[in-house]
Motif scaffolding. Structure first.
Motif, PDB file in Angstrom:
ATOM      1  N   ALA A 160       0.831  -1.103   0.104  1.00 33.06           N
ATOM      2  CA  ALA A 160       0.168  -0.042   0.001  1.00 33.06           C
ATOM      3  C   ALA A 160       0.802   1.495  -0.128  1.00 33.06           C
ATOM      4  O   ALA A 160       0.423   2.082  -0.571  1.00 33.06           O
ATOM      5  N   TYR A 161       2.156   1.269   0.726  1.00 29.63           N
ATOM      6  CA  TYR A 161       2.953   2.376   0.772  1.00 29.63           C
ATOM      7  C   TYR A 161       3.603   2.424  -0.694  1.00 29.63           C
ATOM      8  O   TYR A 161       3.792   3.978  -1.279  1.00 29.63           O
ATOM      9  N   LEU A 162       3.833   1.407  -1.314  1.00 26.53           N
ATOM     10  CA  LEU A 162       4.417   1.431  -2.559  1.00 26.53           C
ATOM     11  C   LEU A 162       3.864   2.177  -3.703  1.00 26.53           C
ATOM     12  O   LEU A 162       3.711   2.849  -4.306  1.00 26.53           O
ATOM     13  N   ASP A 163       2.242   1.923  -3.648  1.00 28.90           N
ATOM     14  CA  ASP A 163       1.124   2.272  -4.449  1.00 28.90           C
ATOM     15  C   ASP A 163       0.883   3.712  -4.128  1.00 28.90           C
ATOM     16  O   ASP A 163       0.451   4.340  -5.045  1.00 28.90           O
ATOM     17  N   THR A 164       1.038   4.364  -2.949  1.00 25.37           N
ATOM     18  CA  THR A 164       0.966   5.618  -2.772  1.00 25.37           C
ATOM     19  C   THR A 164       2.385   6.503  -3.155  1.00 25.37           C
ATOM     20  O   THR A 164       2.455   7.677  -2.622  1.00 25.37           O
ATOM     21  N   ARG A 165       3.220   5.625  -3.341  1.00 28.82           N
ATOM     22  CA  ARG A 165       4.802   6.412  -3.798  1.00 28.82           C
ATOM     23  C   ARG A 165       5.299   6.563  -2.563  1.00 28.82           C
ATOM     24  O   ARG A 165       6.181   7.613  -2.449  1.00 28.82           O
ATOM     25  N   GLU A 166       5.313   6.145  -1.471  1.00 32.71           N
ATOM     26  CA  GLU A 166       5.821   6.440  -0.194  1.00 32.71           C
ATOM     27  C   GLU A 166       6.917   5.140  -0.003  1.00 32.71           C
ATOM     28  O   GLU A 166       6.691   4.237   0.811  1.00 32.71           O
ATOM     29  N   TYR A 167       7.982   5.373  -0.857  1.00 37.06           N
ATOM     30  CA  TYR A 167       9.010   4.355  -0.997  1.00 37.06           C
ATOM     31  C   TYR A 167       9.783   4.137   0.421  1.00 37.06           C
ATOM     32  O   TYR A 167      10.079   2.857   0.670  1.00 37.06           O
ATOM     33  N   MET A 168      10.315   5.019   0.882  1.00 36.82           N
ATOM     34  CA  MET A 168      11.008   4.658   2.112  1.00 36.82           C
ATOM     35  C   MET A 168      10.095   4.189   3.309  1.00 36.82           C
ATOM     36  O   MET A 168      10.727   3.387   3.989  1.00 36.82           O
ATOM     37  N   ARG A 169       9.254   4.605   3.333  1.00 40.77           N
ATOM     38  CA  ARG A 169       8.062   4.181   4.469  1.00 40.77           C
ATOM     39  C   ARG A 169       7.820   2.788   4.029  1.00 40.77           C
ATOM     40  O   ARG A 169       7.763   1.798   4.766  1.00 40.77           O
ATOM     41  N   ALA A 170       7.770   2.479   2.883  1.00 40.66           N
ATOM     42  CA  ALA A 170       7.501   0.869   2.386  1.00 40.66           C
ATOM     43  C   ALA A 170       8.851   0.057   2.757  1.00 40.66           C
ATOM     44  O   ALA A 170       8.526  -1.056   3.236  1.00 40.66           O
ATOM     45  N   ALA A 171       9.910   0.320   2.569  1.00 43.80           N
ATOM     46  CA  ALA A 171      11.188  -0.034   2.613  1.00 43.80           C
ATOM     47  C   ALA A 171      11.168  -0.339   4.535  1.00 43.80           C
ATOM     48  O   ALA A 171      11.592  -1.403   4.885  1.00 43.80           O
ATOM     49  N   ALA A 172      10.955   0.913   5.142  1.00 47.04           N
ATOM     50  CA  ALA A 172      10.896   0.719   6.677  1.00 47.04           C
ATOM     51  C   ALA A 172       9.766  -0.376   7.158  1.00 47.04           C
ATOM     52  O   ALA A 172      10.207  -1.222   8.001  1.00 47.04           O
ATOM     53  N   THR A 173       8.747  -0.453   6.400  1.00 47.27           N
ATOM     54  CA  THR A 173       7.542  -1.388   6.998  1.00 47.27           C
ATOM     55  C   THR A 173       8.114  -2.835   6.713  1.00 47.27           C
ATOM     56  O   THR A 173       7.848  -3.693   7.479  1.00 47.27           O
ATOM     57  N   LEU A 174       8.869  -2.911   5.827  1.00 47.87           N
ATOM     58  CA  LEU A 174       9.406  -4.288   5.132  1.00 47.87           C
ATOM     59  C   LEU A 174      10.485  -4.676   5.616  1.00 47.87           C
ATOM     60  O   LEU A 174      11.455  -5.480   5.183  1.00 47.87           O
ATOM     61  N   SER A 175      11.241  -3.987   6.591  1.00 50.33           N
ATOM     62  CA  SER A 175      12.754  -4.112   7.086  1.00 50.33           C
ATOM     63  C   SER A 175      12.682  -5.581   7.623  1.00 50.33           C
ATOM     64  O   SER A 175      11.952  -6.123   8.079  1.00 50.33           O
ATOM     65  N   ALA A 176      14.035  -5.953   7.527  1.00 47.44           N
ATOM     66  CA  ALA A 176      14.488  -7.251   7.812  1.00 47.44           C
ATOM     67  C   ALA A 176      14.406  -7.140   9.497  1.00 47.44           C
ATOM     68  O   ALA A 176      14.487  -8.398   9.976  1.00 47.44           O
ATOM     69  N   ASP A 177      14.520  -6.077  10.105  1.00 44.97           N
ATOM     70  CA  ASP A 177      14.502  -6.402  11.769  1.00 44.97           C
ATOM     71  C   ASP A 177      13.229  -6.825  12.121  1.00 44.97           C
ATOM     72  O   ASP A 177      13.135  -7.201  13.097  1.00 44.97           O
ATOM     73  N   ILE A 178      12.115  -6.945  11.434  1.00 43.76           N
ATOM     74  CA  ILE A 178      10.534  -7.389  11.944  1.00 43.76           C
ATOM     75  C   ILE A 178      10.773  -8.837  11.787  1.00 43.76           C
ATOM     76  O   ILE A 178      10.966  -9.361  10.576  1.00 43.76           O
ATOM     77  N   PRO A 179      10.375  -9.822  12.784  1.00 43.54           N
ATOM     78  CA  PRO A 179      10.426 -11.036  12.535  1.00 43.54           C
ATOM     79  C   PRO A 179       9.583 -11.601  11.383  1.00 43.54           C
ATOM     80  O   PRO A 179       8.527 -11.169  11.399  1.00 43.54           O
ATOM     81  N   GLY A 180      10.141 -12.592  10.825  1.00 45.04           N
ATOM     82  CA  GLY A 180       9.334 -13.234   9.683  1.00 45.04           C
ATOM     83  C   GLY A 180       9.471 -12.538   8.405  1.00 45.04           C
ATOM     84  O   GLY A 180       9.430 -13.347   7.406  1.00 45.04           O
ATOM     85  N   LEU A 181       9.868 -11.364   8.377  1.00 49.03           N
ATOM     86  CA  LEU A 181      10.092 -10.621   6.925  1.00 49.03           C
ATOM     87  C   LEU A 181      11.494 -10.827   6.604  1.00 49.03           C
ATOM     88  O   LEU A 181      11.363 -10.545   4.997  1.00 49.03           O
ATOM     89  N   ALA A 182      12.398 -11.320   7.221  1.00 52.46           N
ATOM     90  CA  ALA A 182      13.585 -11.260   6.747  1.00 52.46           C
ATOM     91  C   ALA A 182      13.793 -12.835   5.668  1.00 52.46           C
ATOM     92  O   ALA A 182      14.397 -12.727   4.728  1.00 52.46           O
ATOM     93  N   GLU A 183      12.902 -13.605   5.988  1.00 49.79           N
ATOM     94  CA  GLU A 183      13.004 -14.845   5.298  1.00 49.79           C
ATOM     95  C   GLU A 183      11.746 -14.971   4.317  1.00 49.79           C
ATOM     96  O   GLU A 183      11.874 -15.545   3.366  1.00 49.79           O
ATOM     97  N   ASP A 184      10.932 -13.930   4.217  1.00 48.18           N
ATOM     98  CA  ASP A 184       9.851 -14.009   3.138  1.00 48.18           C
ATOM     99  C   ASP A 184      10.416 -13.372   1.689  1.00 48.18           C
ATOM    100  O   ASP A 184      10.950 -12.222   1.913  1.00 48.18           O
TER     101      ASP A 184
END
Length: 167
Positions: free
Chosen positions: A103-127
């Protein structure tokens, strides 16, 4: 020649004699009551709303619904929302973060999208979906900054030397 000025009465909604009366102007004196849906109901409705809104191209509404979905407490295994077949091996909490990042990508909030999907969040690093979206968001953010920097430079030679710092 001035006509005699006759004072006009204020509208009824401004007059104190009307406001102080027992007439409530059609408003029910009892407070409105409504049921607060359970967390599971909210999760199910928001999970269904995000793809539906996305299908209709309502980017800001998708972002709003995805933010609400990601803010809900984690679902138990018994009441986990349905996820699309392509994400069948994905944890529902990770899927909610993926929807928010998209949703952040679709609204062109690219850095916010990257922070939301950061590897620090459990489970996202492997997905793999999260890894791709995170790197793609960083790339798009760098391209956006590169274009902004190139717009400020008047020399054509220097414009060609502006680089994407995220690569």
């Amino acid at each position: 020649v001035l006509a005699a000025h006759t004072p006009r009465r204020p509208p009824s909604w401004m007059r104190e004699d009307v406001l102080d009366s027992d007439d409530d102007m059609g408003v029910d004196p009892e407070p409105l009551a409504f049921e607060v849906p359970s967390t599971e109901q909210l999760r199910a409705e928001l999970s269904a709303a995000v793809p539906e809104l996305s299908l209709r191209g309502l980017s800001n509404s998708v972002r709003w619904a995805a933010e609400l979905l990601a803010s809900l407490p984690p679902a138990t295994a018994a009441v986990a929302p349905k996820v699309p077949q392509i994400f069948s091996n994905t944890n529902p909490a990770v899927y909610a973060q993926l929807q928010l990042g998209k949703a952040y990508l679709d609204t062109r909030e690219y850095m916010r999208a990257a922070a939301t999907l950061s590897a620090d969040i459990p489970g996202l690093a492997e997905d793999p979906h999260a890894v791709f979206l995170r790197h793609y968001a960083r790339y798009l953010s760098g391209e956006k900054r590169k274009e902004e920097a190139a717009m400020e430079i008047s020399d054509p030679v220097q414009k060609c030397q502006v680089k994407n710092e995220e690569l």
